[in-house]
Motif scaffolding. Structure first.
Motif: not given
Length: 219
Positions: A133-151
């Motif tokens: 549940a926590l990882y889904l929450f974190l992944g979903t929240e991080l996905k909202r922004g631009d993470h395309s340049k993150s390794r």
């Protein structure tokens, strides 16, 4: 009536938000997280995931019907998929996944296996759900922004994916169906969420100067 799994997550939103605001997660999103920190985290997570798999295996052995057994089997297979992702990272960057467990990892593993070995299906589900549940929450929240340049974009994509959401919902349904003791479920859920925060905190602070520690989440 609100599902027990939803109530439990809402009651622990303080920890979820603390994890989201932790420098480990903030830097993971931007890609500025030190590679050795992420590698250390993956090594610890690999150790943890093997215990997570054993907890689901206990669930299989304690299931009283075929449907519940099949659910635990699907969850067990999901863990093996996560381990494959860790293995791919290990191969890509050339680091080992067989490091000894840290104190935070040992605390989490000991808690999970104790619950899985001595308690029932609803308790196993309540103790294991916070991870997904926590990882889904974190992944979903991080996905909202631009993470395309993150390794680390593959990490974000994995834990915000529809397949991971389905797996998490499957585990949540076990809590709703078998959580016959809500107060005990609350204790297990809260404990696991705090251990999740400690896990990120330990992974981050292992590579920081002594004395620059994050605050602790209170029970």
């Amino acid at each position: 009536m609100v599902a027990l799994s939803t109530v439990l997550f809402d009651e622990n939103m303080d920890i979820a938000l603390a994890c989201l605001d932790h420098p480990f997660i903030r830097e993971l999103k931007t890609g500025s997280l030190k590679l050795e920190t992420f590698q250390g985290y993956l090594s610890q997570d690999s150790f943890y995931l093997k215990a997570y798999a054993k907890a689901f295996a206990f669930g299989i052995s304690k299931s009283q019907d075929e449907e519940t057994m099949e659910v635990f089997v699907s969850l067990l297979n999901g863990v093996f998929e996560e381990l494959k992702l860790h293995g791919a990272y290990s191969k890509k960057w050339g680091f080992p996944l067989n490091c000894p467990p840290s104190k935070a990892t040992s605390n989490y593993v000991d808690f999970l296996l104790r619950v899985a070995a001595t308690e029932g299906i609803g308790d196993i589900a309540a103790a294991t759900l916070p991870c997904d549940a926590l990882y889904l929450f974190l992944g979903t929240e991080l996905k909202r922004g631009d993470h395309s340049k993150s390794r680390y974009m593959e990490w974000i994509d994995t834990y915000s994916s529809e397949s991971f959401r389905i797996l998490t919902n499957t585990l949540a349904e076990l809590v709703d169906r078998h959580g016959t003791d809500p107060e005990r479920a609350r204790r297990h859920y809260r404990r696991a969420m705090k251990l999740e925060y400690d896990f990120f905190d330990d992974a981050y602070n292992s590579y920081m100067a002594e004395g620059n520690q994050e605050g602790e989440i209170q029970d």
